[in-house]
Design a protein around this motif. Structure first.
Motif, PDB file in Angstrom:
ATOM      1  N   GLY A 325      43.178  44.240  49.474  1.00 48.19           N
ATOM      2  CA  GLY A 325      42.842  43.044  48.700  1.00 48.19           C
ATOM      3  C   GLY A 325      41.373  42.951  48.312  1.00 48.19           C
ATOM      4  O   GLY A 325      40.994  42.147  47.462  1.00 48.19           O
ATOM      5  N   GLY A 383      46.953  46.410  45.317  1.00 51.19           N
ATOM      6  CA  GLY A 383      45.665  45.933  45.812  1.00 51.19           C
ATOM      7  C   GLY A 383      44.901  45.318  44.660  1.00 51.19           C
ATOM      8  O   GLY A 383      45.486  44.951  43.649  1.00 51.19           O
ATOM      9  N   LYS A 384      43.569  45.242  44.830  1.00 52.13           N
ATOM     10  CA  LYS A 384      42.774  44.616  43.769  1.00 52.13           C
ATOM     11  C   LYS A 384      41.908  45.670  43.089  1.00 52.13           C
ATOM     12  O   LYS A 384      40.749  45.881  43.452  1.00 52.13           O
ATOM     13  CB  LYS A 384      41.909  43.502  44.365  1.00 52.13           C
ATOM     14  CG  LYS A 384      41.309  42.608  43.295  1.00 52.13           C
ATOM     15  CD  LYS A 384      40.828  41.303  43.887  1.00 52.13           C
ATOM     16  CE  LYS A 384      40.034  40.456  42.920  1.00 52.13           C
ATOM     17  NZ  LYS A 384      40.576  40.423  41.573  1.00 52.13           N
ATOM     18  N   ASP A 420      48.922  45.221  37.780  1.00 48.38           N
ATOM     19  CA  ASP A 420      48.198  43.950  37.798  1.00 48.38           C
ATOM     20  C   ASP A 420      47.841  43.552  36.362  1.00 48.38           C
ATOM     21  O   ASP A 420      46.969  44.179  35.736  1.00 48.38           O
ATOM     22  CB  ASP A 420      46.934  44.112  38.653  1.00 48.38           C
ATOM     23  CG  ASP A 420      46.065  42.868  38.642  1.00 48.38           C
ATOM     24  OD1 ASP A 420      46.512  41.836  38.096  1.00 48.38           O
ATOM     25  OD2 ASP A 420      44.944  42.941  39.182  1.00 48.38           O
TER      26      ASP A 420
END
Ligand code: PEP
Ligand code: MG
Length: 549
Positions: A325, A383-384, A420
């Protein structure tokens, strides 16, 4: 003063008395037994006890040195359960009608020899583990306690070799350093020493007798030397290094987990630069807030073919998941100039630093670019992740890139593959042209990250690879510092954030200046994060600005 040399497995300075660790080498006796089956049952009972002991040691090590150091005891439990090992012990007891101690010692020696004969250094290191588990079993069978160090002050432990169970049973507060005559750099003792953060040496020519036992000594884990009875001059010199190291360590300990906020409340992100997944441990260890530059071209440089989408996806996913994250900025491939991969078959150029490199390759070979983008976007579901594009000079390049990104997103969408949708897109500012059109560029992206290594090269017209021009390659040159301010201001004017991921970001003499300029992020090699955090915490930005007027 006598100096002994060896191979360092972990740096650092230890000053204290030597304590020679003497193993209990009472020989195992071969005894005839009448009831082999009863003896085998006795062996199995001892094995269960040994496994229980190892469980206790595992828990102890887990608390003291963490998962890495504790893992060895789980491995030992598995070795004790190993079918071949058990068969061998049972077979010796049955066929020779001998005691279990003897059968275990014999099996331990045979298996250790087998490991020693292997080519691979890692497996050779496992011979010590074999001896260790066998010794444990013998101690249980014969009712003996395991050895330890007897000391009432912290000591430098010197030994022939140290089994992991021997080191872990020692009271950690009593150990300044490990020095062994034998042992391998891959041994768990070395791993433990690293986790315990104490100097360690192997292959040392030190005698294991009263000539050194109890003597004052210095272990220099940096140079792989033990100074016994050091003279005053050596002591003073080593004490100085020791003090410096202690200061650094204390700094690291204290600053872990703290927020990067200045005295007057300004926050800055401190991220890490990485080249591959092996660097992730350092990222975590140094408490990075994220990854500000993943130089993805190292994946290409380490391959003899264009890395496939799946190969890349696996790597990006690992990084995203490990960071759990926290932001991971992946820079698309920056091949060309000094980073050449043969299979790209780039044309020979007069001036490769100004040639077909980085984004220029991506925009002329869209299939290569799209493969990477697909892999990154797929990983962004785990994730980011943010994507960053290198070597930008013009607005049209960014617009073209964004069009390609949209195409790839649409393909994923059509294939029903998750990614994302809010993924951040940023560019590196590493050419003077990008600085001059920074306002236009900032309107197109979420962030800027300054590549000061190239920005210095292209602004000063100095090849960053040319050692003989080092005197002229000055990243503190006012032209560069002025550009940095222009870059942050342009970003902020258009709602983008700005960071630095070139080497200059780690220059501690400029940290206050970067804060004053308003940078939102510095991305540096992992080991620089905590020293940077120290300065951030000690800085009052408004006071600093006033002091400059
Ligand atoms: C830079 O140019 O400052 C940078 C971070 O990129 P690289 O060093 O990989 O060219
Ligand atoms: Mg660069």
């Amino acid at each position: 003063m006598t100096i002994y040399t060896g191979k360092s497995v972990f740096g650092g300075i230890a000053i204290g008395r030597l304590s020679v660790y003497r193993k209990d080498d009472s020989q195992v006796k071969r005894v005839h037994i009448d009831d082999p089956e009863a003896e085998i049952a006795r062996y199995h009972e001892a094995k269960e006890t040994a496994i229980e002991q190892l469980g206790v040691l595992y828990e102890k090590a887990l608390k003291e040195v963490g998962e890495d150091g504790a893992g060895v005891f789980e491995a030992h439990q598995m070795m004790l359960e190993d079918g071949d090992y058990i068969d061998s012990v049972e077979n010796i007891i049955r066929s020779e009608s001998v005691n279990a101690e003897y059968a275990v010692a014999q099996t331990g020696d045979n298996f250790a020899q087998m490991f020693l004969d292997m080519e691979d250094e890692y497996f050779r290191g496992r011979a010590a583990d074999m001896h260790d588990i066998s010794e444990r079993l013998i101690n249980v069978l014969s009712g003996k306690a395991s050895g330890g160090i007897q000391a009432n002050e912290p000591v430098i432990v010197v030994a022939d070799d140290l089994a992991p169970s021997e080191t872990v049973q020692m009271d950690k507060d009593m150990i300044l350093s490990f020095v062994t005559v034998h042992g391998s750099a891959n041994s768990h003792t070395s791993i433990l020493a690293k986790t315990m953060n104490i100097p360690a040496m192997i292959g040392c020519d030190i005698p294991l007798d009263d000539s050194v036992d109890g003597k004052m000594a210095i272990v220099d884990g940096f140079e792989g030397k033990v100074y016994v009875d050091p003279d005053a001059e050596t002591m003073a010199a080593k004490q100085k290094i020791f003090d410096e190291e202690a200061e650094k360590k204390a700094l690291l300990e204290q600053l872990r987990g703290k927020d990067n906020v200045t005295l007057d409340g300004q926050h800055i992100n401190l991220y890490a630069n990485i080249g591959n997944t092996k660097d992730l441990a350092l990222v975590m260890k140094n408490d990075a807030g994220g990854i500000g530059l993943f130089r993805s071209e190292f994946i290409y440089l380490g391959s003899d073919h264009y890395p496939t989408e799946d190969e890349q996806f696996a790597i990006y996913k690992t990084v995203a998941q490990t960071l759990a994250g926290k932001k991971v900025i992946i820079r698309t491939l920056d091949i060309g100039a000094d980073k050449q991969a043969d299979y790209f078959e780039l044309p020979k150029e007069e001036n490769p630093a100004m040639g077909l490199r980085a984004i220029r390759i991506c925009l002329t070979r869209p299939e290569v670019f799209k493969t990477q983008l697909r892999a990154i976007l797929r990983a962004s579901a785990f994730g980011k992740i943010a994507i960053m594009f290198p070597m930008i000079i013009s607005l049209w390049e960014v617009q073209e890139i964004k069009k390609i990104v949209e195409e790839v997103k649409a393909e994923l969408e059509a294939d029903g593959i998750a990614y994302d949708k809010e993924i951040e897109l940023g560019i590196m500012i590493e050419t003077p042209a990008a600085v001059m059109v920074a306002d236009e560029l900032a309107k197109e992206v979420d962030f800027f990250s300054v590549g000061t290594n190239d920005l210095t090269q292209y602004t000063l017209a100095i090849d960053r690879q040319n050692d003989s021009l080092e005197k002229f390659y000055d990243s503190h040159q006012p032209a560069i510092l002025k550009m940095l301010q222009m870059i942050v201001d342009a970003a902020h004017r258009h709602g983008a954030w700005a960071g630095i991921c070139g080497e200059l970001g780690a220059d501690l003499t400029l940290t206050k200046e970067f804060l004053a300029m308003g940078f939102d992020e510095l991305s540096v090699s992992p080991g620089r994060i905590l020293p940077l955090r120290k300065i951030v915490l000690e800085t009052d930005v408004s006071e600093y600005k006033k002091s400059k007027i």
